[in-house]
Design a protein around this motif. Structure first.
Motif, PDB file in Angstrom:
ATOM      1  N   UNK A  85       0.786  -1.401   0.284  1.00 21.15           N
ATOM      2  CA  UNK A  85       0.332  -0.040   0.089  1.00 21.15           C
ATOM      3  C   UNK A  85       0.988   1.257  -0.357  1.00 21.15           C
ATOM      4  N   UNK A  86       2.264   1.277   0.609  1.00 22.96           N
ATOM      5  CA  UNK A  86       2.398   2.459   0.453  1.00 22.96           C
ATOM      6  C   UNK A  86       3.944   2.737  -0.652  1.00 22.96           C
ATOM      7  N   UNK A  87       3.865   1.164  -1.624  1.00 27.18           N
ATOM      8  CA  UNK A  87       5.099   1.424  -2.242  1.00 27.18           C
ATOM      9  C   UNK A  87       6.238   0.537  -1.965  1.00 27.18           C
ATOM     10  N   UNK A  88       7.189   0.597  -2.466  1.00 22.47           N
ATOM     11  CA  UNK A  88       8.741   0.023  -1.865  1.00 22.47           C
ATOM     12  C   UNK A  88       9.205   1.670  -2.137  1.00 22.47           C
ATOM     13  N   UNK A  89      10.970   1.514  -0.791  1.00 25.11           N
ATOM     14  CA  UNK A  89      11.909   2.188  -0.580  1.00 25.11           C
ATOM     15  C   UNK A  89      12.712   1.986  -1.751  1.00 25.11           C
ATOM     16  N   UNK A  90      12.512   1.024  -2.775  1.00 25.36           N
ATOM     17  CA  UNK A  90      13.572   1.149  -3.355  1.00 25.36           C
ATOM     18  C   UNK A  90      12.947   0.251  -4.785  1.00 25.36           C
ATOM     19  N   UNK A  91      13.960   0.447  -6.070  1.00 24.67           N
ATOM     20  CA  UNK A  91      12.978  -0.215  -7.422  1.00 24.67           C
ATOM     21  C   UNK A  91      12.559  -1.487  -7.844  1.00 24.67           C
ATOM     22  N   UNK A  92      12.039  -1.701  -8.440  1.00 21.91           N
ATOM     23  CA  UNK A  92      11.674  -3.412  -8.019  1.00 21.91           C
ATOM     24  C   UNK A  92      11.358  -3.400  -9.292  1.00 21.91           C
ATOM     25  N   UNK A  93      12.428  -4.107 -10.349  1.00 24.39           N
ATOM     26  CA  UNK A  93      13.275  -4.394 -11.733  1.00 24.39           C
ATOM     27  C   UNK A  93      12.369  -5.875 -12.012  1.00 24.39           C
ATOM     28  N   UNK A  94      11.177  -6.543 -12.545  1.00 25.97           N
ATOM     29  CA  UNK A  94      11.134  -8.128 -12.894  1.00 25.97           C
ATOM     30  C   UNK A  94      11.293  -8.216 -14.326  1.00 25.97           C
ATOM     31  N   UNK A 122       6.965 -14.337 -21.414  1.00 26.81           N
ATOM     32  CA  UNK A 122       7.623 -14.246 -21.203  1.00 26.81           C
ATOM     33  C   UNK A 122       8.920 -12.821 -22.297  1.00 26.81           C
ATOM     34  N   UNK A 123       9.834 -12.705 -21.777  1.00 34.59           N
ATOM     35  CA  UNK A 123      10.812 -11.495 -21.914  1.00 34.59           C
ATOM     36  C   UNK A 123      10.626 -10.661 -22.092  1.00 34.59           C
ATOM     37  N   UNK A 124       8.957  -9.478 -21.252  1.00 32.14           N
ATOM     38  CA  UNK A 124       9.115  -8.253 -20.996  1.00 32.14           C
ATOM     39  C   UNK A 124       9.750  -8.201 -19.369  1.00 32.14           C
ATOM     40  N   UNK A 125      10.647  -7.288 -19.676  1.00 31.66           N
ATOM     41  CA  UNK A 125      10.628  -6.578 -17.978  1.00 31.66           C
ATOM     42  C   UNK A 125       9.810  -5.043 -17.548  1.00 31.66           C
ATOM     43  N   UNK A 126       9.587  -5.326 -16.602  1.00 29.01           N
ATOM     44  CA  UNK A 126       8.697  -4.857 -15.789  1.00 29.01           C
ATOM     45  C   UNK A 126       9.237  -3.850 -14.412  1.00 29.01           C
ATOM     46  N   UNK A 127       9.240  -2.725 -14.886  1.00 29.13           N
ATOM     47  CA  UNK A 127      10.258  -1.461 -13.364  1.00 29.13           C
ATOM     48  C   UNK A 127       8.800  -0.795 -13.320  1.00 29.13           C
ATOM     49  N   UNK A 128       9.135  -1.333 -11.921  1.00 27.51           N
ATOM     50  CA  UNK A 128       8.315   0.092 -10.650  1.00 27.51           C
ATOM     51  C   UNK A 128       9.340   0.438 -10.104  1.00 27.51           C
ATOM     52  N   UNK A 129       8.846   2.337 -10.201  1.00 30.34           N
ATOM     53  CA  UNK A 129      10.247   3.240  -9.052  1.00 30.34           C
ATOM     54  C   UNK A 129       9.039   3.326  -7.533  1.00 30.34           C
ATOM     55  N   UNK A 130       9.589   3.887  -6.777  1.00 30.83           N
ATOM     56  CA  UNK A 130       9.332   3.422  -5.580  1.00 30.83           C
ATOM     57  C   UNK A 130       9.194   5.071  -5.069  1.00 30.83           C
ATOM     58  N   UNK A 131       8.438   4.125  -3.604  1.00 30.41           N
ATOM     59  CA  UNK A 131       7.137   5.179  -3.093  1.00 30.41           C
ATOM     60  C   UNK A 131       5.643   5.134  -3.281  1.00 30.41           C
ATOM     61  N   UNK A 132       5.173   4.448  -4.423  1.00 26.95           N
ATOM     62  CA  UNK A 132       3.500   4.291  -5.301  1.00 26.95           C
ATOM     63  C   UNK A 132       3.500   3.296  -4.837  1.00 26.95           C
TER      64      UNK A 132
END
Length: 300
Positions: free
Chosen positions: A35-44, A64-74
């Motif tokens: 709910x508060x997001x993360x304090x770091x980036x997440x790469x999948x 398959x083959x998709x890189x999805x990246x989540x920025x912190x804090x959201x």
């Protein structure tokens, strides 16, 4: 098995400076909500099945083959896509290097979610190897040799400075490979994409033993058709363009290295040093040795 990470700060937000990497094979029903997001980036990076990732109001489906990246804090959540049966993916929590921002920006979908897709299948093996190397390097203590491999069911935390930088370097390779290849630039108006591809091959490695036939084969054209298209669109033949690229490459080597003239000639694709000296003088107004000593007489 949905999980809320809101009460798990050590999972939701690894301390700054750490790199945490792992590989999951999750069944239908798996999901994580922060709910508060993360304090770091997440790469999948998805290797099989399908996942669904949400960040704020943005959403991405990962195959398959998709890189999805989540920025912190959201606020974000991710889960196995219903009906997919499962989701196999690599994941990394870290502080992203600032230099990655221009590579990820074109793939932003809003609210700090970046969907870098589709990545050509030809790159999947190399990207998977980079993740495996990251998992191994994260466990290195700094003495002896880094582990050659690591079990893919492990989660590794890179504590040491060298281990962190090695892991981030592997992740940087992944970002560059996926971002550069997932969305190739459209050719300029009036330029055939196959001709553009051949020109890129020449520019990338002018010293290679290119021929009209080899370049034509690389873009699935007959030699005659390729030569006609290339000459019409570039105003010079493929071999003339190749010679210009080789001369430019040779000039850069003379400016920036202490290689002998003969070695510069060979590294630039010229089989004969005598021929190289002659065409170089014709192009730049001075022989290679004088060019190195005093710089060009004619702008390349």
């Amino acid at each position: 098995m949905p999980v809320s990470a809101d009460r798990l700060p050590e999972t939701a937000a690894p301390p700054p400076g750490l790199v945490v990497v792992g590989r999951y094979d999750q069944p239908e029903g798996y999901g994580v909500t922060r709910p508060r997001g993360a304090g770091s980036w997440l790469f999948t990076w998805t290797t099989g099945g399908r996942g669904r990732l949400r960040q704020g109001a943005a959403e991405a489906r990962a195959g398959r083959g998709d890189l999805v990246v989540l920025a912190p804090g959201v606020r974000h959540e991710y889960a196995v896509q219903p009906g997919a049966g499962g989701w196999q993916f690599w994941w990394v929590h870290c502080q992203a290097r600032p230099s990655w921002a221009p590579w990820l920006r074109p793939y932003g979908t809003g609210d700090g979610l970046f969907a870098v897709t589709p990545t050509p299948a030809a790159l999947h093996e190399r990207i998977a190897a980079a993740f495996g190397r990251m998992l191994a390097d994260a466990r290195w203590t700094g003495s002896g040799s880094p582990p050659a491999t690591a079990p893919e069911d492990r989660v590794a935390v890179a504590h040491g400075t060298v281990a962190r930088e090695l892991a981030l370097s592997a992740l940087e390779e992944i970002v560059l490979l996926t971002a550069a290849a997932a969305r190739p630039a459209a050719p300029p108006p009036g330029i055939d994409a196959r001709v553009l591809r051949a020109a890129e091959l020449i520019a990338a490695d002018p010293g290679a033993p290119h021929t009209v036939r080899s370049l034509a084969d690389s873009v699935a054209l007959s030699p005659s058709r390729f030569a006609h298209l290339f000459t019409r669109q570039h105003g010079r033949s493929p071999m003339r363009a190749l010679r210009e690229a080789r001369l430019g490459h040779a000039a850069r080597l003379l400016e920036s290295t202490d290689l002998s003239v003969d070695r510069v000639a060979a590294a630039s694709g010229f089989a004969s040093p005598f021929h190289f000296n002659r065409v170089f003088r014709e192009r730049f107004g001075v022989p290679p040795g004088a060019y190195r000593a005093g710089g060009p007489m004619v702008e390349p």
